[in-house]
Design a protein around this motif. Structure first.
Motif, PDB file in Angstrom:
ATOM      1  N   ASN A  99       7.652 -17.181  20.172  1.00  0.00           N
ATOM      2  CA  ASN A  99       7.321 -17.014  18.846  1.00  0.00           C
ATOM      3  C   ASN A  99       6.118 -16.336  18.446  1.00  0.00           C
ATOM      4  OD1 ASN A  99       7.405 -18.160  15.975  1.00  0.00           O
ATOM      5  ND2 ASN A  99       5.467 -19.218  16.824  1.00  0.00           N
ATOM      6  N   ILE A 100       6.333 -15.404  17.696  1.00  0.00           N
ATOM      7  CA  ILE A 100       5.303 -14.514  17.336  1.00  0.00           C
ATOM      8  C   ILE A 100       4.917 -14.942  16.062  1.00  0.00           C
ATOM      9  CG2 ILE A 100       4.476 -12.050  17.129  1.00  0.00           C
ATOM     10  CD1 ILE A 100       6.528 -11.413  18.861  1.00  0.00           C
ATOM     11  N   PRO A 101       3.494 -15.246  15.654  1.00  0.00           N
ATOM     12  CA  PRO A 101       2.961 -15.625  14.181  1.00  0.00           C
ATOM     13  C   PRO A 101       3.017 -14.345  13.332  1.00  0.00           C
ATOM     14  CG  PRO A 101       1.598 -16.663  15.880  1.00  0.00           C
ATOM     15  CD  PRO A 101       2.279 -15.871  16.570  1.00  0.00           C
ATOM     16  N   PRO A 102       3.373 -14.462  12.131  1.00  0.00           N
ATOM     17  CA  PRO A 102       3.153 -13.010  11.441  1.00  0.00           C
ATOM     18  C   PRO A 102       2.061 -12.540  11.056  1.00  0.00           C
ATOM     19  CG  PRO A 102       4.635 -14.652  10.477  1.00  0.00           C
ATOM     20  CD  PRO A 102       3.938 -15.458  11.437  1.00  0.00           C
ATOM     21  N   GLU A 103       0.892 -13.205  11.295  1.00  0.00           N
ATOM     22  CA  GLU A 103      -0.410 -12.672  11.158  1.00  0.00           C
ATOM     23  C   GLU A 103      -0.674 -12.163  12.366  1.00  0.00           C
ATOM     24  OE1 GLU A 103      -0.653 -17.057  12.148  1.00  0.00           O
ATOM     25  OE2 GLU A 103       0.344 -15.709  10.635  1.00  0.00           O
ATOM     26  N   ARG A 104      -0.357 -12.409  13.457  1.00  0.00           N
ATOM     27  CA  ARG A 104      -0.598 -11.940  14.813  1.00  0.00           C
ATOM     28  C   ARG A 104       0.215 -10.486  15.052  1.00  0.00           C
ATOM     29  NH1 ARG A 104      -3.182 -13.925  19.449  1.00  0.00           N
ATOM     30  NH2 ARG A 104      -3.866 -11.869  20.575  1.00  0.00           N
ATOM     31  N   PHE A 105       1.462 -10.480  14.265  1.00  0.00           N
ATOM     32  CA  PHE A 105       2.287  -9.292  14.475  1.00  0.00           C
ATOM     33  C   PHE A 105       1.777  -8.222  13.409  1.00  0.00           C
ATOM     34  CE2 PHE A 105       5.569  -6.514  12.774  1.00  0.00           C
ATOM     35  CZ  PHE A 105       6.349  -6.077  14.082  1.00  0.00           C
ATOM     36  N   SER A 106       1.255  -8.475  12.484  1.00  0.00           N
ATOM     37  CA  SER A 106       0.591  -7.567  11.419  1.00  0.00           C
ATOM     38  C   SER A 106      -0.703  -7.287  12.151  1.00  0.00           C
ATOM     39  CB  SER A 106       0.503  -8.197   9.965  1.00  0.00           C
ATOM     40  OG  SER A 106      -0.509  -9.320  10.305  1.00  0.00           O
ATOM     41  N   GLY A 107      -1.485  -8.061  12.874  1.00  0.00           N
ATOM     42  CA  GLY A 107      -2.718  -7.424  13.442  1.00  0.00           C
ATOM     43  C   GLY A 107      -2.368  -6.524  14.462  1.00  0.00           C
ATOM     44  N   ALA A 108      -1.389  -6.973  15.291  1.00  0.00           N
ATOM     45  CA  ALA A 108      -0.864  -5.814  16.483  1.00  0.00           C
ATOM     46  C   ALA A 108      -0.564  -4.337  15.669  1.00  0.00           C
ATOM     47  CB  ALA A 108       0.129  -6.443  17.273  1.00  0.00           C
ATOM     48  N   MET A 109       0.176  -4.588  14.610  1.00  0.00           N
ATOM     49  CA  MET A 109       0.591  -3.147  14.090  1.00  0.00           C
ATOM     50  C   MET A 109      -0.598  -2.488  13.418  1.00  0.00           C
ATOM     51  SD  MET A 109       3.637  -3.144  14.663  1.00  0.00           S
ATOM     52  CE  MET A 109       3.698  -1.526  13.841  1.00  0.00           C
ATOM     53  N   LEU A 110      -1.758  -3.348  12.897  1.00  0.00           N
ATOM     54  CA  LEU A 110      -2.525  -2.529  12.598  1.00  0.00           C
ATOM     55  C   LEU A 110      -3.432  -1.728  13.844  1.00  0.00           C
ATOM     56  CD1 LEU A 110      -4.286  -4.715   9.742  1.00  0.00           C
ATOM     57  CD2 LEU A 110      -2.931  -2.796   9.267  1.00  0.00           C
ATOM     58  N   GLU A 111      -3.684  -2.541  14.916  1.00  0.00           N
ATOM     59  CA  GLU A 111      -4.337  -2.066  15.945  1.00  0.00           C
ATOM     60  C   GLU A 111      -3.636  -0.605  16.482  1.00  0.00           C
ATOM     61  OE1 GLU A 111      -4.838  -4.746  19.100  1.00  0.00           O
ATOM     62  OE2 GLU A 111      -5.334  -6.336  17.849  1.00  0.00           O
ATOM     63  N   LEU A 112      -2.242  -0.788  16.301  1.00  0.00           N
ATOM     64  CA  LEU A 112      -1.453   0.486  16.990  1.00  0.00           C
ATOM     65  C   LEU A 112      -1.818   1.687  15.521  1.00  0.00           C
ATOM     66  CD1 LEU A 112       2.000  -1.005  17.815  1.00  0.00           C
ATOM     67  CD2 LEU A 112       0.268  -0.174  19.121  1.00  0.00           C
ATOM     68  N   VAL A 113      -1.967   1.318  14.411  1.00  0.00           N
ATOM     69  CA  VAL A 113      -2.340   2.105  13.364  1.00  0.00           C
ATOM     70  C   VAL A 113      -3.564   2.694  13.691  1.00  0.00           C
ATOM     71  CG1 VAL A 113      -2.742   2.384  10.963  1.00  0.00           C
ATOM     72  CG2 VAL A 113      -0.765   1.386  11.535  1.00  0.00           C
ATOM     73  N   SER A 114      -4.549   1.846  14.224  1.00  0.00           N
ATOM     74  CA  SER A 114      -5.913   2.486  14.264  1.00  0.00           C
ATOM     75  C   SER A 114      -5.966   3.414  15.273  1.00  0.00           C
ATOM     76  CB  SER A 114      -6.883   1.373  14.752  1.00  0.00           C
ATOM     77  OG  SER A 114      -6.613   0.690  15.786  1.00  0.00           O
ATOM     78  N   ALA A 115      -5.069   3.517  16.298  1.00  0.00           N
ATOM     79  CA  ALA A 115      -5.040   4.706  17.417  1.00  0.00           C
ATOM     80  C   ALA A 115      -4.503   5.973  17.013  1.00  0.00           C
ATOM     81  CB  ALA A 115      -4.284   4.111  18.375  1.00  0.00           C
ATOM     82  N   GLU A 116      -3.782   6.046  15.685  1.00  0.00           N
ATOM     83  CA  GLU A 116      -3.173   7.304  15.308  1.00  0.00           C
ATOM     84  C   GLU A 116      -4.135   7.974  14.292  1.00  0.00           C
ATOM     85  OE1 GLU A 116      -0.641   8.190  16.411  1.00  0.00           O
ATOM     86  OE2 GLU A 116      -0.100   6.263  17.470  1.00  0.00           O
ATOM     87  N   GLU A 117      -4.240   9.385  14.463  1.00  0.00           N
ATOM     88  CA  GLU A 117      -5.058  10.197  13.594  1.00  0.00           C
ATOM     89  C   GLU A 117      -4.940  10.141  12.045  1.00  0.00           C
ATOM     90  OE1 GLU A 117      -6.476  15.035  13.540  1.00  0.00           O
ATOM     91  OE2 GLU A 117      -5.067  14.114  15.114  1.00  0.00           O
ATOM     92  N   GLY A 118      -3.591   9.917  12.020  1.00  0.00           N
ATOM     93  CA  GLY A 118      -3.231   9.990  10.759  1.00  0.00           C
ATOM     94  C   GLY A 118      -3.101   8.599   9.857  1.00  0.00           C
ATOM     95  N   GLY A 119      -3.498   7.437  10.609  1.00  0.00           N
ATOM     96  CA  GLY A 119      -3.231   6.126  10.210  1.00  0.00           C
ATOM     97  C   GLY A 119      -2.011   5.604  10.183  1.00  0.00           C
ATOM     98  N   VAL A 120      -1.553   5.044   9.124  1.00  0.00           N
ATOM     99  CA  VAL A 120      -0.149   4.619   8.904  1.00  0.00           C
ATOM    100  C   VAL A 120       0.694   5.571   8.579  1.00  0.00           C
ATOM    101  CG1 VAL A 120       1.308   3.179   7.444  1.00  0.00           C
ATOM    102  CG2 VAL A 120      -1.254   2.446   7.458  1.00  0.00           C
ATOM    103  N   GLU A 121       0.383   6.683   8.059  1.00  0.00           N
ATOM    104  CA  GLU A 121       1.388   7.873   7.818  1.00  0.00           C
ATOM    105  C   GLU A 121       1.446   8.655   9.158  1.00  0.00           C
ATOM    106  OE1 GLU A 121       2.844   8.949   5.408  1.00  0.00           O
ATOM    107  OE2 GLU A 121       1.928   8.006   3.515  1.00  0.00           O
ATOM    108  N   GLY A 122       0.561   8.383  10.040  1.00  0.00           N
ATOM    109  CA  GLY A 122       0.681   9.148  11.446  1.00  0.00           C
ATOM    110  C   GLY A 122       1.591   8.422  12.301  1.00  0.00           C
ATOM    111  N   LEU A 123       1.365   6.986  12.124  1.00  0.00           N
ATOM    112  CA  LEU A 123       2.386   6.228  13.008  1.00  0.00           C
ATOM    113  C   LEU A 123       3.663   6.085  12.526  1.00  0.00           C
ATOM    114  CD1 LEU A 123       2.654   4.035  15.174  1.00  0.00           C
ATOM    115  CD2 LEU A 123       1.956   2.441  13.365  1.00  0.00           C
ATOM    116  N   ILE A 124       3.752   6.132  11.018  1.00  0.00           N
ATOM    117  CA  ILE A 124       5.318   6.202  10.726  1.00  0.00           C
ATOM    118  C   ILE A 124       5.994   7.593  10.962  1.00  0.00           C
ATOM    119  CG2 ILE A 124       6.822   6.364   8.646  1.00  0.00           C
ATOM    120  CD1 ILE A 124       4.508   4.368   7.153  1.00  0.00           C
ATOM    121  N   ALA A 125       5.200   8.676  11.037  1.00  0.00           N
ATOM    122  CA  ALA A 125       5.798   9.899  11.293  1.00  0.00           C
ATOM    123  C   ALA A 125       6.535   9.913  12.810  1.00  0.00           C
ATOM    124  CB  ALA A 125       4.706  10.896  10.971  1.00  0.00           C
ATOM    125  N   LYS A 126       5.698   9.359  13.774  1.00  0.00           N
ATOM    126  CA  LYS A 126       5.769   9.315  14.822  1.00  0.00           C
ATOM    127  C   LYS A 126       7.145   8.714  15.270  1.00  0.00           C
ATOM    128  CE  LYS A 126       1.393  10.914  16.882  1.00  0.00           C
ATOM    129  NZ  LYS A 126       0.495  10.545  17.917  1.00  0.00           N
TER     130      LYS A 126
END
Length: 362
Positions: free
Chosen positions: A136-163
């Motif tokens: 079981n993964i709480p939704p807030e924990r999943f969204s937090g993990a996605m934001l951590e992955l977003v923070s690693a990309e140079e283009g933010g959300v757009e950069g992650l989505i493009a990759k």
């Protein structure tokens, strides 16, 4: 007269509750032993983030036989390997050049996005086996993990989505829809990811329950036949038991004038010997209908009344088989199987309503 029917209802509900608890216990033991719930979750995540296995198709099995016969024993386990270390403090960006990957005819090398997600969640994992046990993964924990992955990309959300689009991840379309719906606002984007993932988990839970109900039906059928639980016959036994107890109460108030039923029940083996009525009443009261519910099982258990001897196990194969092939018992078996499909929670709630037991309030 009303109390007779209340006793009948309570007896039937209690019997169904005990059998439902046994069905639920066997099912839960099987699910926990083989990690089916955890495998089901990570199979969905593989489909959503990585696009299914390399040979095509889907990680989530489509048939009930695949879920409970193939998924538990398959060597192609969708779960990431367990890691007892905390999440890496430095998050590496997705190792894909999106522009070059989209311009090239050859697809970008595969990226384990599910594994990258697990890196952000492994603190909530418990060491149980070589694979993760997260079910079981709480939704807030999943969204937090996605934001951590977003923070690693140079283009933010757009950069992650493009990759993600470059590697063909189905998650790209979901995130782009949430990102556009949030009007490119990070706070609303996180809330949108939480709402989207919560909806996906509800849909996944409904799909899982659809498979489980067939397992509950199969277990209920097997246990009903093994214990030879004829609901109609058991109801008659409850009424006879109640009538006998009423006769004993009548004897206490009216003397020997109401002892006919007691004498019939305590007639012994017909040898004509003297019968001790007190011993007969004690024996009958210590073996109510509820205790006799499993007397017709393929293997019955007899517990000595004095407790000085060990319980004895009796093989009732012949009697059990005769009952099984007798059409007169089939309607009772059918009622028992249908009753078990409602589950132990349903029967516990009915029992609380009949007996007035109140639930714990915090």
């Amino acid at each position: 007269m009303i109390s007779v029917y209340i006793d009948l209802a309570i007896g039937l509900v209690l019997a169904f509750l005990l059998l439902s608890l046994l069905v639920s216990g066997i099912n839960e033991a099987f699910v926990r032993l083989f990690g089916i719930r955890s495998k089901f979750l990570w199979a969905y995540l593989r489909d959503t983030m990585d696009g299914g296995p390399r040979e095509g198709g889907s990680w989530i099995p489509e048939k009930i036989a695949d879920v409970f016969a193939k998924l538990p024993f398959s060597k192609n386990d969708p779960r990431p390997r367990h890691d007892s270390e905390p999440a890496p403090p430095v998050i590496e960006p997705v190792p894909v050049d999106a522009a070059a990957a989209l311009a090239s005819d050859t697809p970008a090398r595969p990226v384990d996005m599910t594994g990258r997600l697990y890196e952000r969640l492994q603190e909530i994992d418990r060491p149980k086996a070589a694979r993760t046990s997260i079910a079981n993964i709480p939704p807030e924990r999943f969204s937090g993990a996605m934001l951590e992955l977003v923070s690693a990309e140079e283009g933010g959300v757009e950069g992650l989505i493009a990759k993600l689009e470059a590697i063909g991840s189905p998650l790209a379309g979901h995130l782009r829809g949430v990102w556009e719906g949030a009007q490119r606002d990070m706070v609303r984007f996180r809330q949108g990811v939480e709402a989207w993932f919560d909806g996906e988990m509800q849909r996944l839970s409904m799909l899982y329950r659809r498979y489980v109900k067939w397992v509950v039906f199969a277990l209920g059928l097997v246990l009903t036949l093994l214990f030879s639980m004829d609901a109609l016959e058991y109801g008659k036994t409850l009424l006879r038991d109640n009538a006998y107890r009423a006769a004993v109460a009548a004897i206490a108030s009216d003397g020997d004038g109401a002892s006919a039923a007691l004498k019939d029940r305590c007639a012994g083996d017909g040898a004509g010997g003297a019968i001790d009525p007190y011993a007969c009443v004690t024996e009958s009261f210590s073996s109510p209908a509820l205790v006799k519910i499993f007397d017709h099982a393929v293997v019955s258990v007899t517990i000595p009344p004095d407790g000085t001897e060990d319980p004895s196990f009796n093989w009732n194969g012949g009697v059990w088989w005769d009952r099984l092939i007798t059409p007169g018992h089939w309607p009772g078996y059918l009622i028992s199987v249908v009753a078990l499909m409602f589950g132990s929670t349903f029967w516990w709630d009915i029992l609380r309503r009949l007996t007035g037991i109140r639930g714990h309030r915090s």
